[in-house]
Motif scaffolding. Structure first.
Motif, PDB file in Angstrom:
ATOM      1  N   VAL A  37       0.835  -1.210   0.000  1.00  9.07           N
ATOM      2  CA  VAL A  37       0.000   0.000   0.000  1.00  9.07           C
ATOM      3  C   VAL A  37       0.867   1.257   0.000  1.00  9.07           C
ATOM      4  O   VAL A  37       0.607   2.212  -0.754  1.00  9.07           O
ATOM      5  N   LEU A  38       1.918   1.281   0.832  1.00 10.39           N
ATOM      6  CA  LEU A  38       2.756   2.476   0.909  1.00 10.39           C
ATOM      7  C   LEU A  38       3.552   2.692  -0.373  1.00 10.39           C
ATOM      8  O   LEU A  38       3.724   3.835  -0.811  1.00 10.39           O
ATOM      9  N   VAL A  39       4.028   1.615  -0.979  1.00  9.71           N
ATOM     10  CA  VAL A  39       4.703   1.756  -2.274  1.00  9.71           C
ATOM     11  C   VAL A  39       3.720   2.273  -3.320  1.00  9.71           C
ATOM     12  O   VAL A  39       4.055   3.136  -4.141  1.00  9.71           O
ATOM     13  N   GLY A  40       2.482   1.771  -3.287  1.00 13.89           N
ATOM     14  CA  GLY A  40       1.461   2.234  -4.227  1.00 13.89           C
ATOM     15  C   GLY A  40       1.124   3.699  -4.036  1.00 13.89           C
ATOM     16  O   GLY A  40       1.029   4.464  -5.006  1.00 13.89           O
ATOM     17  N   LEU A  41       0.950   4.110  -2.774  1.00 12.24           N
ATOM     18  CA  LEU A  41       0.647   5.513  -2.498  1.00 12.24           C
ATOM     19  C   LEU A  41       1.809   6.413  -2.887  1.00 12.24           C
ATOM     20  O   LEU A  41       1.618   7.482  -3.475  1.00 12.24           O
ATOM     21  N   GLY A  42       3.031   5.987  -2.544  1.00 12.00           N
ATOM     22  CA  GLY A  42       4.195   6.786  -2.897  1.00 12.00           C
ATOM     23  C   GLY A  42       4.359   6.932  -4.399  1.00 12.00           C
ATOM     24  O   GLY A  42       4.661   8.020  -4.904  1.00 12.00           O
ATOM     25  N   GLY A  43       4.142   5.842  -5.122  1.00 16.43           N
ATOM     26  CA  GLY A  43       4.218   5.922  -6.578  1.00 16.43           C
ATOM     27  C   GLY A  43       3.148   6.830  -7.161  1.00 16.43           C
ATOM     28  O   GLY A  43       3.402   7.584  -8.101  1.00 16.43           O
ATOM     29  N   GLY A  44       1.936   6.778  -6.579  1.00 16.40           N
ATOM     30  CA  GLY A  44       0.867   7.652  -7.048  1.00 16.40           C
ATOM     31  C   GLY A  44       1.176   9.110  -6.804  1.00 16.40           C
ATOM     32  O   GLY A  44       0.930   9.970  -7.664  1.00 16.40           O
ATOM     33  N   VAL A  45       1.720   9.417  -5.617  1.00 17.88           N
ATOM     34  CA  VAL A  45       2.079  10.804  -5.300  1.00 17.88           C
ATOM     35  C   VAL A  45       3.146  11.314  -6.262  1.00 17.88           C
ATOM     36  O   VAL A  45       3.053  12.431  -6.784  1.00 17.88           O
ATOM     37  N   ARG A  46       4.158  10.489  -6.513  1.00 17.10           N
ATOM     38  CA  ARG A  46       5.239  10.920  -7.404  1.00 17.10           C
ATOM     39  C   ARG A  46       4.746  11.076  -8.840  1.00 17.10           C
ATOM     40  O   ARG A  46       5.108  12.045  -9.535  1.00 17.10           O
ATOM     41  N   ASP A  47       3.912  10.146  -9.314  1.00 13.56           N
ATOM     42  CA  ASP A  47       3.376  10.266 -10.672  1.00 13.56           C
ATOM     43  C   ASP A  47       2.493  11.499 -10.799  1.00 13.56           C
ATOM     44  O   ASP A  47       2.536  12.207 -11.815  1.00 13.56           O
ATOM     45  N   GLY A  48       1.666  11.758  -9.760  1.00 13.17           N
ATOM     46  CA  GLY A  48       0.820  12.947  -9.789  1.00 13.17           C
ATOM     47  C   GLY A  48       1.646  14.214  -9.820  1.00 13.17           C
ATOM     48  O   GLY A  48       1.325  15.171 -10.539  1.00 13.17           O
TER      49      GLY A  48
END
Length: 403
Positions: A37-48
């Motif tokens: 979940v944290l890797v997914g959230l971090g990747g989403g934040v960076r992509d955004g």
């Protein structure tokens, strides 16, 4: 004893103590879930972040500054500065130049008024400020040439003057100061502090700002990230010549590159992602301690069984292999549960997060992160089971039978 027999014994042991197995595996479930979940959230934040601000990495802002001499007049950028920079071939490293003439004005519709920030500019404004049109269209270069009185409104203005009805806003007439202008487009949201604006053609804005040809700034886009430094050098050469500046310290303008700031923020986001994954790793470590503890208890409970097996010829390696497989089976069971729960939460987050915020991208499901988390869970089972398995393999048959 072959591996198959060891797995059968491990499954039987897990079924015999179901509750204990579930509670032990639950620590691994939480750890693996947290990593995914944290890797997914971090990747989403960076992509955004990259989607919102990545285009600005080639942007150079040129702004006027006040005169350095006390009591001296305020020096300004003017339209001819913009035209010189935008002249074909004048600055090969520059892709586009966008002028900004900023000021405040009241936009009125009927009895409703809104104090807005007005910007006279060109259609390239959307690129240099990384904005998009939600409805209608941006005014054209021909509109600027013909001094057409049209305006593109920010969503905050539409919300106050038209109750958020974009359809009603389009093609309606609004009063900006003493001018009547037609709404041709509405900007997509870009942040509360950036949505209370009105954009009009640069030439049309002269009538609003008393006919002045002064500019508040320029937005220059380099051809690519590697051309930013050269583009900045070309800007300085052209404007220094036009403003008769011989000492760089006495420039009446300044240039600001956004590349360094964006790279700095991106680096911070990367560090934050590593930190959050590290926090999730702590949960996995706690789960490892739980497995080690429960395997020590298991070895103690099955001391008699170990003695009997050794008495009938079981080797120490077979005993050790059995307990290692049991430890890995518990951690693998927890890892699979964590993968299932983590992937489910990320997929749900992809649907839910965009409904609450548009500032960051939806969570990204990382295949590498998921496989790594599961692999680590198996490794934890192996490492956590080493000491208990070694202890079991070293038990003397006579001492074990006496237990």
């Amino acid at each position: 004893m072959n591996v198959r027999e060891a797995v059968v014994i491990a499954m039987h042991s897990m079924r015999t103590a179901r509750l204990r197995t579930l509670l032990t595996a639950f620590g691994i479930v939480l750890g693996v879930t947290a990593v995914i979940v944290l890797v997914g959230l971090g990747g989403g934040v960076r992509d955004g972040f990259n989607q919102q601000f990545g285009a600005l990495s080639t942007t150079i802002n040129v702004n006027k500054v006040n005169a350095s001499e006390p009591g001296g007049p305020t020096k300004s950028l003017i339209e001819s500065d913009y035209l010189e920079l935008a002249k074909p071939g004048a600055a090969p490293a520059i892709s586009s130049v966008t002028p900004f003439r900023n000021g405040a004005a009241v936009i009125s519709v009927g009895s409703r008024d809104f104090d807005a920030s007005i910007t006279g500019t060109t259609p390239d404004y959307l690129q240099v400020r990384d904005r998009t049109i939600e409805a209608g269209s941006m005014f054209t270069a021909q509109d600027n040439e013909d001094r057409v009185r049209v305006v593109v409104l920010g969503p905050k203005v539409v919300r106050y003057l038209f109750d958020g009805d974009v359809v009603a806003a389009l093609n309606s007439d609004v009063r900006i100061g003493r001018l009547t202008m037609r709404v041709v487009g509405v900007l997509a949201p870009g942040g509360e502090d950036q949505d209370g604006i009105g954009l009009m053609p640069l030439n049309s804005s002269r009538a609003l700002f008393a006919g002045a040809d002064t500019l508040n700034g320029l937005g220059v886009v380099a051809k690519d990230v590697n051309s930013v430094a050269l583009a900045t050098q070309e800007i300085n050469q052209i404007l220094d010549a036009r403003h008769r500046i011989t000492d760089p310290g006495e420039r009446d303008y300044n240039t600001t590159q956004l590349t360094a700031q964006i790279q700095q923020v991106d680096g911070f986001l990367d560090l934050l992602l590593k930190f959050t994954v590290g926090v999730a790793g702590v949960a996995l470590f706690v789960g490892a301690l739980g497995i080690a503890n429960i395997m020590l208890v298991t070895v103690t409970e099955r001391t008699g069984e170990i003695g009997i097996r050794k008495a009938i010829g079981a080797r120490s390696g077979a005993i050790m292999k059995q307990f290692l497989i049991e430890s890995m089976a518990v951690s693998g069971f927890g890892g699979l549960g964590g993968v299932a729960l983590g992937v489910t939460l990320v997929l749900v987050g992809r649907e839910v997060v965009p409904r609450f915020t548009s500032q960051f991208g939806p969570p990204e499901l990382s295949v590498v992160g998921t496989l790594t988390a599961f692999g680590v869970s198996l490794l934890i089972g192996l490492l956590a089971g080493c000491y208990p398995a070694l202890r079991a393999s070293r038990l003397h048959p006579i001492d074990a039978l006496r237990y």
